[in-house]
Scaffold this motif. Structure first.
Motif, PDB file in Angstrom:
ATOM      1  N   PHE A  61       0.852  -1.189   0.000  1.00  0.00           N
ATOM      2  CA  PHE A  61       0.000   0.000   0.000  1.00  0.00           C
ATOM      3  C   PHE A  61       0.888   1.239   0.000  1.00  0.00           C
ATOM      4  O   PHE A  61       1.884   1.303   0.728  1.00  0.00           O
ATOM      5  CB  PHE A  61      -0.883   0.028   1.249  1.00  0.00           C
ATOM      6  CG  PHE A  61      -1.784  -1.159   1.406  1.00  0.00           C
ATOM      7  CD1 PHE A  61      -2.978  -1.247   0.699  1.00  0.00           C
ATOM      8  CD2 PHE A  61      -1.449  -2.197   2.266  1.00  0.00           C
ATOM      9  CE1 PHE A  61      -3.818  -2.341   0.849  1.00  0.00           C
ATOM     10  CE2 PHE A  61      -2.282  -3.294   2.426  1.00  0.00           C
ATOM     11  CZ  PHE A  61      -3.466  -3.369   1.709  1.00  0.00           C
ATOM     12  N   VAL A  63       0.749   5.789  -0.456  1.00  0.00           N
ATOM     13  CA  VAL A  63      -0.012   7.028  -0.601  1.00  0.00           C
ATOM     14  C   VAL A  63       0.658   7.884  -1.660  1.00  0.00           C
ATOM     15  O   VAL A  63       1.877   8.073  -1.636  1.00  0.00           O
ATOM     16  CB  VAL A  63      -0.079   7.798   0.740  1.00  0.00           C
ATOM     17  CG1 VAL A  63      -0.778   9.138   0.544  1.00  0.00           C
ATOM     18  CG2 VAL A  63      -0.799   6.972   1.796  1.00  0.00           C
ATOM     19  N   LEU A  68      -4.779   6.488  -1.826  1.00  0.00           N
ATOM     20  CA  LEU A  68      -4.192   5.204  -1.460  1.00  0.00           C
ATOM     21  C   LEU A  68      -4.234   4.246  -2.642  1.00  0.00           C
ATOM     22  O   LEU A  68      -5.267   4.088  -3.299  1.00  0.00           O
ATOM     23  CB  LEU A  68      -4.949   4.591  -0.281  1.00  0.00           C
ATOM     24  CG  LEU A  68      -4.414   4.866   1.122  1.00  0.00           C
ATOM     25  CD1 LEU A  68      -5.438   4.424   2.160  1.00  0.00           C
ATOM     26  CD2 LEU A  68      -3.091   4.157   1.354  1.00  0.00           C
ATOM     27  N   LYS A 209      -9.102   1.674   4.470  1.00  0.00           N
ATOM     28  CA  LYS A 209      -8.481   2.947   4.088  1.00  0.00           C
ATOM     29  C   LYS A 209      -8.133   3.775   5.328  1.00  0.00           C
ATOM     30  O   LYS A 209      -7.019   4.309   5.437  1.00  0.00           O
ATOM     31  CB  LYS A 209      -9.425   3.723   3.171  1.00  0.00           C
ATOM     32  CG  LYS A 209      -8.816   4.964   2.548  1.00  0.00           C
ATOM     33  CD  LYS A 209      -9.843   5.709   1.695  1.00  0.00           C
ATOM     34  CE  LYS A 209     -10.309   4.897   0.524  1.00  0.00           C
ATOM     35  NZ  LYS A 209     -11.200   5.680  -0.384  1.00  0.00           N
ATOM     36  N   LEU A 213      -4.369   4.899   6.578  1.00  0.00           N
ATOM     37  CA  LEU A 213      -4.032   6.319   6.705  1.00  0.00           C
ATOM     38  C   LEU A 213      -3.603   6.657   8.134  1.00  0.00           C
ATOM     39  O   LEU A 213      -2.650   7.426   8.340  1.00  0.00           O
ATOM     40  CB  LEU A 213      -5.217   7.187   6.278  1.00  0.00           C
ATOM     41  CG  LEU A 213      -5.547   7.188   4.783  1.00  0.00           C
ATOM     42  CD1 LEU A 213      -6.832   7.949   4.519  1.00  0.00           C
ATOM     43  CD2 LEU A 213      -4.397   7.785   3.965  1.00  0.00           C
ATOM     44  N   TYR A 216      -0.084   5.303   8.519  1.00  0.00           N
ATOM     45  CA  TYR A 216       0.875   6.177   7.836  1.00  0.00           C
ATOM     46  C   TYR A 216       1.200   7.390   8.691  1.00  0.00           C
ATOM     47  O   TYR A 216       2.366   7.773   8.848  1.00  0.00           O
ATOM     48  CB  TYR A 216       0.310   6.635   6.490  1.00  0.00           C
ATOM     49  CG  TYR A 216       0.947   5.958   5.306  1.00  0.00           C
ATOM     50  CD1 TYR A 216       2.216   6.326   4.877  1.00  0.00           C
ATOM     51  CD2 TYR A 216       0.279   4.967   4.598  1.00  0.00           C
ATOM     52  CE1 TYR A 216       2.798   5.718   3.789  1.00  0.00           C
ATOM     53  CE2 TYR A 216       0.856   4.354   3.499  1.00  0.00           C
ATOM     54  CZ  TYR A 216       2.125   4.737   3.095  1.00  0.00           C
ATOM     55  OH  TYR A 216       2.701   4.133   2.013  1.00  0.00           O
TER      56      TYR A 216
END
Length: 225
Positions: A61, A63, A68, A209, A213, A216
């Motif tokens: 994954f 960004v 994403l 998602k 996020l 991250y």
């Protein structure tokens, strides 16, 4: 789907204080007439999955511009695990928006879960092109807590010359990196950390998602601190 055959040798260290970019730049400076060099950096979240058809299966994954994306890759080993040079046949999907991901992939057990920063460069040594990939890996448990940190430096080429191994090995071992062994592979370390908590469940893509996020954000803040 992209298909690729790669041959590589991997060096490792648990000394996370080493600067990966400086390690790569130092290698570049060791090469006479070092005209070809391309440096790149990116970060990602990866999960390695149990797979009965392939030696390795992972989802990555990333960004990009606030969106994403994901890509799924499989690898099949074409050499013995005891060989210094490892050759794999890799198949990888093109990057796609996470909204397109089939969540059934999470029915498989997760063998490793980690946040990775990747420094890459492309060089030429004695007219052979090599990709040198520096992986700064932070292994996570199912609660997204960092449990172990490792650095992996992969040197790969489509035309790996056996007598070139000594050049790379000499450089990295002088900087206290070792050749990878079975116990320090990503999936062995990851499997020990994940343990029995190896099932990840997301009711819909929006939940996945938000999970990614949040992770991250957490890992970026941890790295800055």
């Amino acid at each position: 789907m992209k298909n690729n055959m790669e041959t590589e040798v991997t060096y490792i260290t648990s000394d996370f204080s080493l600067n990966t970019q400086q390690l790569l730049e130092g290698l570049y400076k060791q090469i006479e007439d070092n005209r070809l060099t391309i440096f790149r950096y990116n970060d990602c979240i990866q999960m390695l999955f149990e797979d009965l058809k392939h030696d390795k299966k992972k989802i990555t994954f990333k960004v990009n511009h606030g969106n994403l994306y994901y890509s799924i890759a499989t690898k099949d080993r074409l050499t013995s695990t005891n060989d210094i040079l490892q050759t794999y046949q890799e198949s990888k999907t093109i990057w796609a928006l996470i909204d397109e991901l089939d969540l059934s992939i999470f029915k498989n057990k997760v063998l490793a879960f980690y946040y990775k920063e990747l420094n890459r460069m492309t060089i030429k040594y004695k007219n052979v092109k090599y990709k040198v990939n520096g992986h700064d890996v932070q292994f996570l448990d199912s609660n997204c807590e960092v449990k172990k940190r490792m650095k992996y430096i992969e040197v790969e080429s489509k035309k790996f010359e056996l007598d070139h191994i000594n050049f790379f090995t000499d450089y990295f071992m002088k900087r206290e990196l070792d050749m990878i062994d079975y116990e320090n592979s990503k999936w062995i370390i990851g499997k020990e950390i994940i343990g029995a908590q190896n099932q990840f469940t997301f009711s819909d893509v929006s939940k996945l998602k938000q999970f990614l996020l949040d992770l991250y954000t957490k890992m970026s803040v941890c790295y800055l601190v």
